[in-house]
Design a protein around this motif. Sequence first.
Motif, PDB file in Angstrom:
ATOM      1  N   SER A  99      23.863   3.236 -36.227  1.00  0.00           N
ATOM      2  CA  SER A  99      25.237   3.390 -35.755  1.00  0.00           C
ATOM      3  C   SER A  99      25.281   4.474 -34.688  1.00  0.00           C
ATOM      4  O   SER A  99      24.400   5.334 -34.622  1.00  0.00           O
ATOM      5  CB  SER A  99      26.189   3.708 -36.905  1.00  0.00           C
ATOM      6  OG  SER A  99      25.856   4.932 -37.501  1.00  0.00           O
ATOM      7  N   TYR A 100      26.310   4.385 -33.842  1.00  0.00           N
ATOM      8  CA  TYR A 100      26.457   5.306 -32.726  1.00  0.00           C
ATOM      9  C   TYR A 100      27.876   5.883 -32.717  1.00  0.00           C
ATOM     10  O   TYR A 100      28.824   5.187 -33.070  1.00  0.00           O
ATOM     11  CB  TYR A 100      26.231   4.586 -31.392  1.00  0.00           C
ATOM     12  CG  TYR A 100      24.902   3.897 -31.295  1.00  0.00           C
ATOM     13  CD1 TYR A 100      23.749   4.624 -31.044  1.00  0.00           C
ATOM     14  CD2 TYR A 100      24.796   2.530 -31.441  1.00  0.00           C
ATOM     15  CE1 TYR A 100      22.511   3.996 -30.938  1.00  0.00           C
ATOM     16  CE2 TYR A 100      23.579   1.887 -31.339  1.00  0.00           C
ATOM     17  CZ  TYR A 100      22.443   2.623 -31.090  1.00  0.00           C
ATOM     18  OH  TYR A 100      21.221   2.007 -30.990  1.00  0.00           O
ATOM     19  N   PRO A 101      28.019   7.129 -32.255  1.00  0.00           N
ATOM     20  CA  PRO A 101      29.362   7.701 -32.163  1.00  0.00           C
ATOM     21  C   PRO A 101      30.103   7.199 -30.920  1.00  0.00           C
ATOM     22  O   PRO A 101      29.518   7.069 -29.847  1.00  0.00           O
ATOM     23  CB  PRO A 101      29.107   9.210 -32.068  1.00  0.00           C
ATOM     24  CG  PRO A 101      27.750   9.319 -31.456  1.00  0.00           C
ATOM     25  CD  PRO A 101      26.988   8.113 -31.933  1.00  0.00           C
ATOM     26  N   LEU A 102      31.378   6.911 -31.107  1.00  0.00           N
ATOM     27  CA  LEU A 102      32.296   6.598 -30.011  1.00  0.00           C
ATOM     28  C   LEU A 102      33.290   7.748 -29.974  1.00  0.00           C
ATOM     29  O   LEU A 102      34.007   7.987 -30.946  1.00  0.00           O
ATOM     30  CB  LEU A 102      33.006   5.276 -30.248  1.00  0.00           C
ATOM     31  CG  LEU A 102      34.109   4.890 -29.254  1.00  0.00           C
ATOM     32  CD1 LEU A 102      33.577   4.844 -27.829  1.00  0.00           C
ATOM     33  CD2 LEU A 102      34.722   3.553 -29.647  1.00  0.00           C
ATOM     34  N   THR A 103      33.291   8.504 -28.877  1.00  0.00           N
ATOM     35  CA  THR A 103      34.162   9.668 -28.744  1.00  0.00           C
ATOM     36  C   THR A 103      35.242   9.370 -27.715  1.00  0.00           C
ATOM     37  O   THR A 103      34.938   8.915 -26.609  1.00  0.00           O
ATOM     38  CB  THR A 103      33.363  10.905 -28.303  1.00  0.00           C
ATOM     39  OG1 THR A 103      32.332  11.139 -29.265  1.00  0.00           O
ATOM     40  CG2 THR A 103      34.250  12.133 -28.202  1.00  0.00           C
ATOM     41  N   VAL A 104      36.497   9.621 -28.098  1.00  0.00           N
ATOM     42  CA  VAL A 104      37.625   9.420 -27.195  1.00  0.00           C
ATOM     43  C   VAL A 104      38.262  10.770 -26.917  1.00  0.00           C
ATOM     44  O   VAL A 104      38.544  11.538 -27.844  1.00  0.00           O
ATOM     45  CB  VAL A 104      38.669   8.455 -27.800  1.00  0.00           C
ATOM     46  CG1 VAL A 104      39.887   8.340 -26.891  1.00  0.00           C
ATOM     47  CG2 VAL A 104      38.048   7.084 -28.034  1.00  0.00           C
ATOM     48  N   THR A 105      38.488  11.056 -25.641  1.00  0.00           N
ATOM     49  CA  THR A 105      39.155  12.288 -25.216  1.00  0.00           C
ATOM     50  C   THR A 105      40.426  11.911 -24.482  1.00  0.00           C
ATOM     51  O   THR A 105      40.426  10.986 -23.671  1.00  0.00           O
ATOM     52  CB  THR A 105      38.243  13.105 -24.278  1.00  0.00           C
ATOM     53  OG1 THR A 105      37.031  13.402 -24.966  1.00  0.00           O
ATOM     54  CG2 THR A 105      38.912  14.399 -23.853  1.00  0.00           C
ATOM     55  N   ARG A 106      41.494  12.616 -24.784  1.00  0.00           N
ATOM     56  CA  ARG A 106      42.753  12.394 -24.075  1.00  0.00           C
ATOM     57  C   ARG A 106      42.840  13.390 -22.931  1.00  0.00           C
ATOM     58  O   ARG A 106      42.576  14.575 -23.109  1.00  0.00           O
ATOM     59  CB  ARG A 106      43.938  12.559 -25.026  1.00  0.00           C
ATOM     60  CG  ARG A 106      45.260  12.142 -24.394  1.00  0.00           C
ATOM     61  CD  ARG A 106      46.434  12.398 -25.300  1.00  0.00           C
ATOM     62  NE  ARG A 106      46.596  13.841 -25.423  1.00  0.00           N
ATOM     63  CZ  ARG A 106      46.962  14.464 -26.529  1.00  0.00           C
ATOM     64  NH1 ARG A 106      47.188  13.792 -27.615  1.00  0.00           N
ATOM     65  NH2 ARG A 106      47.099  15.765 -26.545  1.00  0.00           N
ATOM     66  N   ALA A 107      43.222  12.918 -21.750  1.00  0.00           N
ATOM     67  CA  ALA A 107      43.344  13.781 -20.574  1.00  0.00           C
ATOM     68  C   ALA A 107      44.736  13.602 -19.972  1.00  0.00           C
ATOM     69  O   ALA A 107      45.462  12.675 -20.309  1.00  0.00           O
ATOM     70  CB  ALA A 107      42.276  13.419 -19.552  1.00  0.00           C
ATOM     71  N   GLY A 108      45.096  14.497 -19.050  1.00  0.00           N
ATOM     72  CA  GLY A 108      46.357  14.401 -18.342  1.00  0.00           C
ATOM     73  C   GLY A 108      47.440  15.265 -18.948  1.00  0.00           C
ATOM     74  O   GLY A 108      47.220  15.978 -19.930  1.00  0.00           O
ATOM     75  N   THR A 109      48.622  15.175 -18.366  1.00  0.00           N
ATOM     76  CA  THR A 109      49.754  16.009 -18.792  1.00  0.00           C
ATOM     77  C   THR A 109      50.585  15.369 -19.887  1.00  0.00           C
ATOM     78  O   THR A 109      51.460  16.011 -20.447  1.00  0.00           O
ATOM     79  CB  THR A 109      50.674  16.289 -17.592  1.00  0.00           C
ATOM     80  OG1 THR A 109      51.144  15.025 -17.066  1.00  0.00           O
ATOM     81  CG2 THR A 109      49.943  17.066 -16.505  1.00  0.00           C
ATOM     82  N   GLY A 110      50.343  14.103 -20.179  1.00  0.00           N
ATOM     83  CA  GLY A 110      51.139  13.387 -21.169  1.00  0.00           C
ATOM     84  C   GLY A 110      50.514  13.392 -22.545  1.00  0.00           C
ATOM     85  O   GLY A 110      49.471  14.004 -22.789  1.00  0.00           O
TER      86      GLY A 110
END
Length: 106
Positions: free
Chosen positions: A14-25
């Motif tokens: 298995s592999y990690p899926l990383t999500v990052t939120r960017a921006g002003t919202g």
Amino acid sequence: MPATSVTATFTTVSYPLTVTRAGTGTGTVTSAPAGLDCGATCSASFDHGTAVTLTATAVPGSRFDGWSGGGCTGTGACTVTMTAATAVTATFTAFHTLSVIRDGSG
């Protein structure tokens, strides 16, 4: 020659899926299959070969501007097939609604 018994043990990679939120919202990102349901940054592991669909939802006062990384583009749902550790960024932008009310007889 006597009979020989051999046992093989296999494990799923298995592999990690990383999500990052960017921006002003502000907004959230969820996944199907389940595993990710996050705001700023989160990560979950998925088995090799799994197609993971990411969906971004902006909160009121923000809009979802799009994906980057992991082969994702545009503003629709993004599907990542897990063959290695993957990082995806979801960009949200805050906005303000201006209401104009006409007053008087002019």
